[in-house]
Design an enzyme around this catalytic site. Structure first.
Site, PDB file in Angstrom:
ATOM      1  N   GLU A  16      43.351  40.747  33.293  1.00 27.13           N
ATOM      2  CA  GLU A  16      44.752  41.197  33.288  1.00 27.13           C
ATOM      3  C   GLU A  16      45.359  41.230  34.689  1.00 27.13           C
ATOM      4  O   GLU A  16      46.564  41.390  34.830  1.00 27.13           O
ATOM      5  CB  GLU A  16      44.853  42.594  32.662  1.00 27.13           C
TER       6      GLU A  16
ATOM      7  N   HIS B 262      34.980  39.298  38.187  1.00 28.04           N
ATOM      8  CA  HIS B 262      34.458  38.224  37.342  1.00 28.04           C
ATOM      9  C   HIS B 262      33.241  38.716  36.556  1.00 28.04           C
ATOM     10  O   HIS B 262      33.072  38.400  35.379  1.00 28.04           O
ATOM     11  CB  HIS B 262      34.021  37.025  38.189  1.00 28.04           C
TER      12      HIS B 262
ATOM     13  N   GLY C 137      35.473  30.461  40.891  1.00 30.22           N
ATOM     14  CA  GLY C 137      34.251  30.721  41.646  1.00 30.22           C
ATOM     15  C   GLY C 137      34.430  31.778  42.717  1.00 30.22           C
ATOM     16  O   GLY C 137      35.409  32.514  42.746  1.00 30.22           O
TER      17      GLY C 137
END
Ligand code: AMP
Length: 264
Positions: free
Chosen positions: A148, A37, A31
């Site tokens: 990554e 994200h 979150g």
């Protein structure tokens, strides 16, 4: 977008979707979502008709209890970004849903978890392996998107999928940086302006390492020297592995990790 806390309910809905021919894209997170994200969410949305975002600050992967307490949380902001990115499901399990009793079963992956994060965060990768295995069992067959930036984590998940026959395809996604090269991190939210300025040294040191590599110099020594020149930063490790330069750097109370290819 539907929000769900019950894993069984989510699994049943996803099984129905899969039976109807839909593939599932899954993005597990802690979150406090940022553009890093978001890149995973948008990719999952572009590739699958059914998209699942999980937000769960998993206590078992925090070796440092104060890091867990300090970890930033913003469910309203996360839900609104998830909606904008076209998520189908927002999965928000509570601690009691994920760990009704302390787990006696854990997943640990050998070799890959030695050194780097595994050496400096005892128990971290057992926490990651176990919670990711739980999420894979709850979500079921899917493509799972990982960044990554957490290179060793990607390697762990890839190996775990293979070793334990999870019906999951891993999709590794490139690191998203700000204009000054900092790999976006939820932990930036807990840093002072001076610390954020100092954090520029992380990518600068990795770039110096790349130059040293192309000149036939000592990559690690170069990274060490560059980080040492920043008074607010303390290097935890610098290592070349898998054709990449990896670092962990403490800046104040915050620990940042990053990696780049030795040669771009
Ligand atoms: P976290 O919430 O930190 O566990 O991150 C959730 C997922 O987003 C992990 O797979 C991370 O590797 C990925 N991620 C975190 N930061 C970035 C970034 N700056 N660029 C790309 N992916 C990221």
């Amino acid at each position: 977008m539907d929000t769900v806390t019950d894993g069984t309910k989510l699994r049943l809905a996803l099984d129905v979707a899969r039976a109807g021919g839909s593939s599932v894209g899954f993005v597990p997170t802690l979150g406090y979502l940022h553009a890093g994200h978001e890149s995973l969410l948008r990719r999952a949305a572009a590739e699958h008709p059914v998209r699942v975002l999980s937000v769960f600050v998993n206590p078992t992967q925090f070796n440092d209890p104060s890091d867990f307490e300090r970890y930033p949380r913003d469910l309203a902001g996360d839900a609104s970004l998830a909606e904008r990115c076209g998520m189908t499901w927002l999965f928000l399990p509570g601690q009691e849903d994920m760990y009704p009793t302390p787990p006696l079963t854990t997943v640990s992956v050998a070799e890959i978890t030695e050194g780097m994060e595994g050496a400096h965060r005892p128990g971290h990768f057992e926490g990651v392996g176990t919670v990711v295995a739980k999420f894979f069992n709850i979500v079921g067959p899917c493509h799972a998107y990982f960044g990554e930036k957490d290179w060793q984590q990607v390697a762990l998940v890839r190996q775990m999928i293979r070793d334990l026959s999870f019906p999951v395809q891993l999709v590794a996604c490139p690191t998203i940086r700000d204009q000054r090269g900092r790999a976006l991190s939820s932990r930036h939210a807990r840093m002072s302006p001076a610390e954020l300025e100092a954090a520029v040294v992380v990518y600068a040191a990795l770039q110096d390492g790349q130059v040293a590599a192309s000149d036939g110099g000592d990559v690690v020594a170069t990274v060490v020297e560059r980080v040492a020149a920043e008074p607010l930063a303390r290097l935890e490790y610098a290592e070349v592995r898998d054709g990449r330069i990896h670092v962990a750097v403490h800046i104040g109370a915050t620990r940042l990790i990053d990696n780049v290819a030795v040669a771009d």
